[in-house]
Design a protein around this motif. Structure first.
Motif, PDB file in Angstrom:
ATOM      1  N   PHE A   1       0.031   9.927 -10.453  1.00  0.00           N
ATOM      2  CA  PHE A   1      -0.840   8.894 -11.008  1.00  0.00           C
ATOM      3  C   PHE A   1      -2.101   8.797 -10.162  1.00  0.00           C
ATOM      4  O   PHE A   1      -2.125   9.211  -9.004  1.00  0.00           O
ATOM      5  CB  PHE A   1      -0.147   7.535 -11.007  1.00  0.00           C
ATOM      6  CG  PHE A   1       1.008   7.409 -11.971  1.00  0.00           C
ATOM      7  CD1 PHE A   1       1.264   8.357 -12.945  1.00  0.00           C
ATOM      8  CD2 PHE A   1       1.847   6.314 -11.894  1.00  0.00           C
ATOM      9  CE1 PHE A   1       2.326   8.222 -13.829  1.00  0.00           C
ATOM     10  CE2 PHE A   1       2.913   6.167 -12.764  1.00  0.00           C
ATOM     11  CZ  PHE A   1       3.147   7.117 -13.734  1.00  0.00           C
ATOM     12  N   LYS A   2      -3.120   8.227 -10.719  1.00  0.00           N
ATOM     13  CA  LYS A   2      -4.364   7.964 -10.003  1.00  0.00           C
ATOM     14  C   LYS A   2      -4.370   6.497  -9.576  1.00  0.00           C
ATOM     15  O   LYS A   2      -4.115   5.608 -10.398  1.00  0.00           O
ATOM     16  CB  LYS A   2      -5.583   8.224 -10.895  1.00  0.00           C
ATOM     17  CG  LYS A   2      -5.673   9.654 -11.376  1.00  0.00           C
ATOM     18  CD  LYS A   2      -5.972  10.599 -10.240  1.00  0.00           C
ATOM     19  CE  LYS A   2      -6.133  12.013 -10.766  1.00  0.00           C
ATOM     20  NZ  LYS A   2      -6.170  12.996  -9.720  1.00  0.00           N
TER      21      LYS A   2
ATOM     22  N   TRP B   1      -2.858   4.531 -12.751  1.00  0.00           N
ATOM     23  CA  TRP B   1      -2.811   4.941 -14.153  1.00  0.00           C
ATOM     24  C   TRP B   1      -2.456   6.420 -14.238  1.00  0.00           C
ATOM     25  O   TRP B   1      -2.673   7.193 -13.305  1.00  0.00           O
ATOM     26  CB  TRP B   1      -4.118   4.635 -14.860  1.00  0.00           C
ATOM     27  CG  TRP B   1      -5.338   5.268 -14.250  1.00  0.00           C
ATOM     28  CD1 TRP B   1      -6.033   4.829 -13.155  1.00  0.00           C
ATOM     29  CD2 TRP B   1      -5.995   6.464 -14.673  1.00  0.00           C
ATOM     30  NE1 TRP B   1      -7.069   5.685 -12.882  1.00  0.00           N
ATOM     31  CE2 TRP B   1      -7.071   6.690 -13.798  1.00  0.00           C
ATOM     32  CE3 TRP B   1      -5.767   7.358 -15.709  1.00  0.00           C
ATOM     33  CZ2 TRP B   1      -7.934   7.776 -13.925  1.00  0.00           C
ATOM     34  CZ3 TRP B   1      -6.627   8.443 -15.837  1.00  0.00           C
ATOM     35  CH2 TRP B   1      -7.694   8.632 -14.956  1.00  0.00           C
ATOM     36  N   ASP B   2      -1.867   6.775 -15.366  1.00  0.00           N
ATOM     37  CA  ASP B   2      -1.432   8.144 -15.613  1.00  0.00           C
ATOM     38  C   ASP B   2      -2.556   8.871 -16.344  1.00  0.00           C
ATOM     39  O   ASP B   2      -2.886   8.526 -17.481  1.00  0.00           O
ATOM     40  CB  ASP B   2      -0.155   8.125 -16.468  1.00  0.00           C
ATOM     41  CG  ASP B   2       0.415   9.504 -16.720  1.00  0.00           C
ATOM     42  OD1 ASP B   2      -0.305  10.518 -16.539  1.00  0.00           O
ATOM     43  OD2 ASP B   2       1.591   9.582 -17.105  1.00  0.00           O
ATOM     44  N   PRO B   3      -3.166   9.881 -15.732  1.00  0.00           N
ATOM     45  CA  PRO B   3      -4.273  10.580 -16.390  1.00  0.00           C
ATOM     46  C   PRO B   3      -3.855  11.347 -17.654  1.00  0.00           C
ATOM     47  O   PRO B   3      -4.692  11.632 -18.495  1.00  0.00           O
ATOM     48  CB  PRO B   3      -4.794  11.543 -15.311  1.00  0.00           C
ATOM     49  CG  PRO B   3      -3.747  11.619 -14.278  1.00  0.00           C
ATOM     50  CD  PRO B   3      -2.914  10.384 -14.385  1.00  0.00           C
ATOM     51  N   GLU B   4      -2.576  11.645 -17.800  1.00  0.00           N
ATOM     52  CA  GLU B   4      -2.115  12.351 -18.997  1.00  0.00           C
ATOM     53  C   GLU B   4      -1.967  11.429 -20.196  1.00  0.00           C
ATOM     54  O   GLU B   4      -2.229  11.826 -21.330  1.00  0.00           O
ATOM     55  CB  GLU B   4      -0.781  13.043 -18.718  1.00  0.00           C
ATOM     56  CG  GLU B   4      -0.904  14.233 -17.783  1.00  0.00           C
ATOM     57  CD  GLU B   4       0.410  14.970 -17.612  1.00  0.00           C
ATOM     58  OE1 GLU B   4       1.297  14.850 -18.481  1.00  0.00           O
ATOM     59  OE2 GLU B   4       0.541  15.672 -16.596  1.00  0.00           O
ATOM     60  N   THR B   5      -1.515  10.197 -19.963  1.00  0.00           N
ATOM     61  CA  THR B   5      -1.245   9.274 -21.075  1.00  0.00           C
ATOM     62  C   THR B   5      -2.222   8.115 -21.149  1.00  0.00           C
ATOM     63  O   THR B   5      -2.315   7.458 -22.181  1.00  0.00           O
ATOM     64  CB  THR B   5       0.172   8.681 -20.943  1.00  0.00           C
ATOM     65  OG1 THR B   5       0.213   7.873 -19.755  1.00  0.00           O
ATOM     66  CG2 THR B   5       1.224   9.776 -20.886  1.00  0.00           C
ATOM     67  N   GLY B   6      -2.886   7.822 -20.033  1.00  0.00           N
ATOM     68  CA  GLY B   6      -3.774   6.661 -19.968  1.00  0.00           C
ATOM     69  C   GLY B   6      -3.041   5.359 -19.718  1.00  0.00           C
ATOM     70  O   GLY B   6      -3.659   4.301 -19.627  1.00  0.00           O
ATOM     71  N   LEU B   7      -1.710   5.397 -19.594  1.00  0.00           N
ATOM     72  CA  LEU B   7      -0.936   4.180 -19.347  1.00  0.00           C
ATOM     73  C   LEU B   7      -1.240   3.628 -17.953  1.00  0.00           C
ATOM     74  O   LEU B   7      -1.469   4.378 -17.005  1.00  0.00           O
ATOM     75  CB  LEU B   7       0.559   4.458 -19.496  1.00  0.00           C
ATOM     76  CG  LEU B   7       1.028   4.814 -20.906  1.00  0.00           C
ATOM     77  CD1 LEU B   7       2.486   5.237 -20.892  1.00  0.00           C
ATOM     78  CD2 LEU B   7       0.808   3.647 -21.855  1.00  0.00           C
TER      79      LEU B   7
ATOM     80  N   ASP C   1       0.831  -1.204   0.000  1.00  0.00           N
ATOM     81  CA  ASP C   1       0.000   0.000   0.000  1.00  0.00           C
ATOM     82  C   ASP C   1       0.865   1.252   0.000  1.00  0.00           C
ATOM     83  O   ASP C   1       0.574   2.227  -0.701  1.00  0.00           O
ATOM     84  CB  ASP C   1      -0.914   0.030   1.227  1.00  0.00           C
ATOM     85  CG  ASP C   1      -2.128  -0.872   1.097  1.00  0.00           C
ATOM     86  OD1 ASP C   1      -2.379  -1.400  -0.001  1.00  0.00           O
ATOM     87  OD2 ASP C   1      -2.840  -1.032   2.097  1.00  0.00           O
ATOM     88  N   TYR C   2       1.929   1.235   0.798  1.00  0.00           N
ATOM     89  CA  TYR C   2       2.813   2.399   0.857  1.00  0.00           C
ATOM     90  C   TYR C   2       3.475   2.633  -0.505  1.00  0.00           C
ATOM     91  O   TYR C   2       3.559   3.774  -0.971  1.00  0.00           O
ATOM     92  CB  TYR C   2       3.875   2.232   1.948  1.00  0.00           C
ATOM     93  CG  TYR C   2       4.848   3.388   1.982  1.00  0.00           C
ATOM     94  CD1 TYR C   2       4.422   4.657   2.350  1.00  0.00           C
ATOM     95  CD2 TYR C   2       6.176   3.214   1.612  1.00  0.00           C
ATOM     96  CE1 TYR C   2       5.305   5.735   2.360  1.00  0.00           C
ATOM     97  CE2 TYR C   2       7.062   4.284   1.621  1.00  0.00           C
ATOM     98  CZ  TYR C   2       6.627   5.542   1.999  1.00  0.00           C
ATOM     99  OH  TYR C   2       7.502   6.602   1.998  1.00  0.00           O
ATOM    100  N   ALA C   3       3.932   1.568  -1.142  1.00  0.00           N
ATOM    101  CA  ALA C   3       4.553   1.698  -2.467  1.00  0.00           C
ATOM    102  C   ALA C   3       3.573   2.315  -3.465  1.00  0.00           C
ATOM    103  O   ALA C   3       3.944   3.209  -4.238  1.00  0.00           O
ATOM    104  CB  ALA C   3       5.047   0.343  -2.957  1.00  0.00           C
ATOM    105  N   GLU C   4       2.336   1.866  -3.453  1.00  0.00           N
ATOM    106  CA  GLU C   4       1.324   2.408  -4.364  1.00  0.00           C
ATOM    107  C   GLU C   4       1.058   3.879  -4.070  1.00  0.00           C
ATOM    108  O   GLU C   4       0.965   4.698  -4.991  1.00  0.00           O
ATOM    109  CB  GLU C   4       0.035   1.591  -4.258  1.00  0.00           C
ATOM    110  CG  GLU C   4       0.197   0.183  -4.779  1.00  0.00           C
ATOM    111  CD  GLU C   4      -0.988  -0.712  -4.450  1.00  0.00           C
ATOM    112  OE1 GLU C   4      -2.002  -0.210  -3.888  1.00  0.00           O
ATOM    113  OE2 GLU C   4      -0.908  -1.917  -4.750  1.00  0.00           O
ATOM    114  N   TRP C   5       0.933   4.221  -2.799  1.00  0.00           N
ATOM    115  CA  TRP C   5       0.709   5.614  -2.407  1.00  0.00           C
ATOM    116  C   TRP C   5       1.890   6.487  -2.844  1.00  0.00           C
ATOM    117  O   TRP C   5       1.698   7.580  -3.390  1.00  0.00           O
ATOM    118  CB  TRP C   5       0.502   5.704  -0.894  1.00  0.00           C
ATOM    119  CG  TRP C   5       0.419   7.106  -0.397  1.00  0.00           C
ATOM    120  CD1 TRP C   5      -0.693   7.914  -0.376  1.00  0.00           C
ATOM    121  CD2 TRP C   5       1.491   7.892   0.132  1.00  0.00           C
ATOM    122  NE1 TRP C   5      -0.362   9.148   0.132  1.00  0.00           N
ATOM    123  CE2 TRP C   5       0.976   9.159   0.455  1.00  0.00           C
ATOM    124  CE3 TRP C   5       2.840   7.637   0.364  1.00  0.00           C
ATOM    125  CZ2 TRP C   5       1.757  10.171   1.000  1.00  0.00           C
ATOM    126  CZ3 TRP C   5       3.625   8.644   0.911  1.00  0.00           C
ATOM    127  CH2 TRP C   5       3.074   9.893   1.221  1.00  0.00           C
TER     128      TRP C   5
END
Length: 139
Positions: free
Chosen positions: A31-32, A44-50, A19-23
């Motif tokens: 990223f979202k 995911w990256d809201p700018e690229t959608g990756l 969880d900490y790594a994701e945060w």
């Protein structure tokens, strides 16, 4: 754990390492985060959608393995990149890598016993020119 959950740093009452790594990745890289139950990717990256799968390992005393938790359903191509983070004994980011999805099976076969692919962040794998060291982005 209650304070970490209340502050949004962890999302479950499991070991806080993942969880900490994701945060950390979502905060530092803008990223979202996906919902906790989302299969296949974590952010995911809201700018690229990756889409990104995030795996980590804490090198605490008595633990020298650089093996990440299993990646399931790899063949479904649910993420574009794997972000692998190695935390030091003091829980600082020691290493972090951005790894293209398609590169993983070049080095790691399907593990039928674990029903997925197990990545070890070490050796010739880290020398591959397609892997990007992103440690400084997470400090």
């Amino acid at each position: 754990m209650n304070a970490l959950k209340k502050s949004g740093i962890v999302r479950t009452y499991n070991s806080p390492v993942g969880d900490y790594a994701e945060w950390l990745v979502s905060t530092k890289m803008n990223f979202k985060l996906e919902k906790n139950s989302k299969k296949g990717y974590d952010a995911w990256d809201p700018e690229t959608g990756l889409k990104y799968q995030i795996k980590s390992r804490w090198m605490h005393p008595g633990k020298n393995s650089r093996q990440l938790n299993v990646i399931r359903n790899y063949e479904d191509c649910q993420f574009d990149y794997l972000i692998a983070i190695i935390f030091s004994r003091d829980f600082e980011v020691s290493e972090a890598y951005l790894i293209p999805h398609d590169l993983i099976t070049k080095y790691f076969p399907m593990n039928t016993h674990q029903n997925g692919i197990v990545v070890t962040v070490a050796g010739d794998f880290l020398k591959d020119p397609e892997i990007k060291d992103i440690t400084k982005l997470l400090l």
